[in-house]
Design an enzyme around this catalytic site. Structure first.
Site, PDB file in Angstrom:
ATOM      1  N   ARG A 127       0.789  -1.226   0.000  1.00  0.00           N
ATOM      2  CA  ARG A 127       0.000   0.000   0.000  1.00  0.00           C
ATOM      3  C   ARG A 127       0.822   1.276   0.000  1.00  0.00           C
ATOM      4  NH1 ARG A 127      -2.674  -3.819   2.982  1.00  0.00           N
ATOM      5  NH2 ARG A 127      -4.890  -4.111   2.527  1.00  0.00           N
ATOM      6  N   HIS A 131       0.000 -14.448   8.445  1.00  0.00           N
ATOM      7  CA  HIS A 131      -0.510 -14.524   7.066  1.00  0.00           C
ATOM      8  C   HIS A 131       0.126 -15.664   6.280  1.00  0.00           C
ATOM      9  CE1 HIS A 131      -2.048 -10.075   7.069  1.00  0.00           C
ATOM     10  NE2 HIS A 131      -2.819 -10.902   7.754  1.00  0.00           N
ATOM     11  N   CYS A 166      -2.017 -28.394  -0.541  1.00  0.00           N
ATOM     12  CA  CYS A 166      -3.099 -28.844  -1.410  1.00  0.00           C
ATOM     13  C   CYS A 166      -4.420 -28.459  -0.760  1.00  0.00           C
ATOM     14  CB  CYS A 166      -3.043 -30.355  -1.620  1.00  0.00           C
ATOM     15  SG  CYS A 166      -4.470 -31.001  -2.542  1.00  0.00           S
ATOM     16  N   CYS A 192      -1.578 -31.257  -7.068  1.00  0.00           N
ATOM     17  CA  CYS A 192      -1.082 -32.092  -5.979  1.00  0.00           C
ATOM     18  C   CYS A 192      -0.650 -33.454  -6.514  1.00  0.00           C
ATOM     19  CB  CYS A 192      -2.176 -32.263  -4.932  1.00  0.00           C
ATOM     20  SG  CYS A 192      -1.773 -33.381  -3.574  1.00  0.00           S
ATOM     21  N   CYS A 199      -3.289 -36.199  -4.864  1.00  0.00           N
ATOM     22  CA  CYS A 199      -4.713 -36.302  -5.208  1.00  0.00           C
ATOM     23  C   CYS A 199      -5.115 -35.481  -6.430  1.00  0.00           C
ATOM     24  CB  CYS A 199      -5.576 -35.904  -4.012  1.00  0.00           C
ATOM     25  SG  CYS A 199      -5.634 -34.116  -3.718  1.00  0.00           S
TER      26      CYS A 199
END
Length: 260
Positions: free
Chosen positions: A42, A129, A137, A161, A164
């Site tokens: 910012r 954060h 995943c 991934c 999966c």
């Protein structure tokens, strides 16, 4: 109501506060890493200031639903300056506070890992954060070092991934995504259990993290803000410093660690 210090030069006030504190909690934002070559969001030359549309890339729903956005984000991750950045004097100053036993915790909004690389105990760094250094995943939860995923970009523009085939993203918090409850709870505890709360290089505009300031002040901590631009909490702070972070923090850390 907590007492205020007499009107003296702001830097001297900050030195006295840190020198007298047994437990210091620090909230850091993007401004602490700009001197390492990582732009903020910012500020006058911030990522979103120069390209307001870029903020949409950090929205979870957009990322999950649009393969073209994911492809662009992966390219941004590949070129992120964190991979070549080095900790600066401000990061090292906080590591000195930690080594001296004066640091309660660092709650950081940054995802670059520079506090740990500067030498702060990873157990004392709360990455509210998330982190750029891991990929998760979104389907099965598998965590993979980011470097391994980036190596696949030559062959896969949207690497899935390996377990999966679910959508992956760096283990960072996007707009619309909940913060990790355990990390936030640890940050709240650190805000409550300090003598001085120092907000460094952050606009204090993003909640719930900015609310740590109120928790600290309501718990009796003194508040020091080191930031180039005004923040919503300047009026309740004990000291506001606008000077260069890479100069201010080493001086403040020296005052704190040299206490008899």
């Amino acid at each position: 109501m907590r007492s205020r210090m007499p009107a003296t030069p702001p830097f001297a006030d900050a030195e006295a506060l840190l020198a007298g504190a047994d437990a210091i909690t620090v909230l850091t934002g993007a401004g602490i890493s700009t001197e390492s070559g990582i732009p903020d969001f910012r500020g006058p030359q911030g990522v979103w200031t120069e390209d307001p549309a870029a903020a949409a890339l950090f929205e979870l729903d957009t990322y999950m639903s649009d393969v073209d956005v994911r492809r662009r984000v992966w390219q941004l991750r590949l070129r992120h300056p964190a991979w070549t950045a080095e900790p600066n004097a401000a990061h090292r100053a906080l590591a000195d506070l930690d080594a001296a036993g004066r640091l309660r915790a660092i709650a950081t909004q940054n995802i670059d890992g520079l506090h740990q690389r500067a030498g702060t105990d990873p157990e004392h760094v709360l990455e509210v954060h998330g982190t750029l250094h891991w990929v998760v995943c979104m389907a099965c939860g598998l965590r993979t070092p980011t470097a391994e995923v980036l190596e696949r970009l030559d062959d896969e523009s949207d690497p899935r991934c390996v377990r999966c085939r679910g959508i992956q993203k760096t283990d960072t918090i996007s707009f619309g995504q909940r913060l990790r409850a355990d990390v936030l709870e640890a940050a709240v505890a650190a805000a409550r259990e300090c003598d001085v709360f120092m907000a460094v290089g952050t606009s204090l505009a993003v909640h719930p993290v900015a609310g740590l300031v109120e928790i600290a002040v309501d718990s009796g901590a003194c508040l020091v803000i080191v930031n180039a631009e005004p923040t919503p909490y300047d009026a309740v702070s004990d000291v506001v410093l606008r000077d260069r972070i890479g100069t201010v923090l080493p001086a403040l850390a020296a005052a704190a660690t040299q206490r008899p």
